[in-house]
Design a protein around this motif. Sequence first.
Motif, short mmCIF file in Angstrom:
data_model
loop_
_atom_site.label_atom_id
_atom_site.label_comp_id
_atom_site.label_asym_id
_atom_site.label_seq_id
_atom_site.Cartn_x
_atom_site.Cartn_y
_atom_site.Cartn_z
N UNK A 1 0.87 -1.18 0.00
CA UNK A 1 0.00 0.00 0.00
C UNK A 1 0.90 1.23 0.00
N UNK A 2 0.53 2.26 -0.78
CA UNK A 2 1.32 3.50 -0.73
C UNK A 2 1.03 4.25 0.57
N UNK A 3 2.08 4.74 1.21
CA UNK A 3 1.89 5.48 2.46
C UNK A 3 1.27 6.85 2.23
N UNK A 4 1.45 7.40 1.04
CA UNK A 4 0.80 8.64 0.64
C UNK A 4 0.58 8.56 -0.86
N UNK B 1 5.77 2.54 -1.31
CA UNK B 1 4.96 1.37 -1.01
C UNK B 1 5.53 0.64 0.19
N UNK B 2 4.63 0.15 1.05
CA UNK B 2 5.03 -0.71 2.17
C UNK B 2 4.02 -1.82 2.31
N UNK C 1 1.43 -4.05 4.17
CA UNK C 1 0.50 -3.88 5.29
C UNK C 1 0.77 -4.95 6.34
N UNK C 2 0.98 -4.49 7.57
CA UNK C 2 1.18 -5.39 8.70
C UNK C 2 0.41 -4.82 9.89
N UNK C 3 -0.21 -5.70 10.65
CA UNK C 3 -1.01 -5.27 11.79
C UNK C 3 -0.24 -4.49 12.83
N UNK C 4 1.07 -4.77 12.94
CA UNK C 4 1.88 -4.07 13.95
C UNK C 4 2.53 -2.81 13.41
N UNK C 5 2.15 -2.41 12.21
CA UNK C 5 2.67 -1.18 11.58
C UNK C 5 1.52 -0.20 11.40
N UNK C 6 1.36 0.69 12.37
CA UNK C 6 0.23 1.63 12.37
C UNK C 6 0.19 2.48 11.11
N UNK C 7 1.36 2.85 10.57
CA UNK C 7 1.38 3.66 9.35
C UNK C 7 0.72 2.96 8.18
N UNK C 8 0.99 1.66 8.02
CA UNK C 8 0.39 0.93 6.89
C UNK C 8 -1.09 0.68 7.14
N UNK C 9 -1.49 0.47 8.39
CA UNK C 9 -2.91 0.29 8.70
C UNK C 9 -3.67 1.58 8.36
N UNK C 10 -3.12 2.72 8.74
CA UNK C 10 -3.75 4.00 8.40
C UNK C 10 -3.81 4.22 6.89
N UNK C 11 -2.73 3.89 6.21
CA UNK C 11 -2.69 4.04 4.75
C UNK C 11 -3.76 3.17 4.10
N UNK C 12 -3.94 1.97 4.61
CA UNK C 12 -4.96 1.08 4.06
C UNK C 12 -6.36 1.63 4.30
N UNK C 13 -6.61 2.15 5.49
CA UNK C 13 -7.91 2.76 5.77
C UNK C 13 -8.16 3.95 4.85
N UNK C 14 -7.12 4.76 4.60
CA UNK C 14 -7.26 5.90 3.69
C UNK C 14 -7.55 5.45 2.26
N UNK C 15 -6.97 4.33 1.87
CA UNK C 15 -7.13 3.85 0.50
C UNK C 15 -8.53 3.29 0.24
#
Length: 78
Positions: free
Chosen positions: A45-48, A53-54, A56-70
């Motif tokens: 998922x792109x972080x912005x 791209x990173x 998505x992992x449950x323990x990575x809040x940045x990727x969880x937020x990016x996924x919710x934004x997407x």
Amino acid sequence: MPHTVTGRFDDGSAYQVQVTGDADRPVVGSARAAALIELHTGESVPLNPLGPLRTVAGDDAETVLALLRRYTDVLENH
């Protein structure tokens, strides 16, 4: 440090979750948002809008937020 995200799914249903940074339970507060995260864990998922791209992992809040934004319309992130 957990933070709260408020948003809407494509069908207009609202949600509010706490992003925990815990691999076993990445979000608390919405079963539907939790299922969305589980469904896409391991995908990139792109972080912005311009990347990077990173994975998505449950323990990575940045990727969880990016996924919710997407996949949802994030209205508030605090």
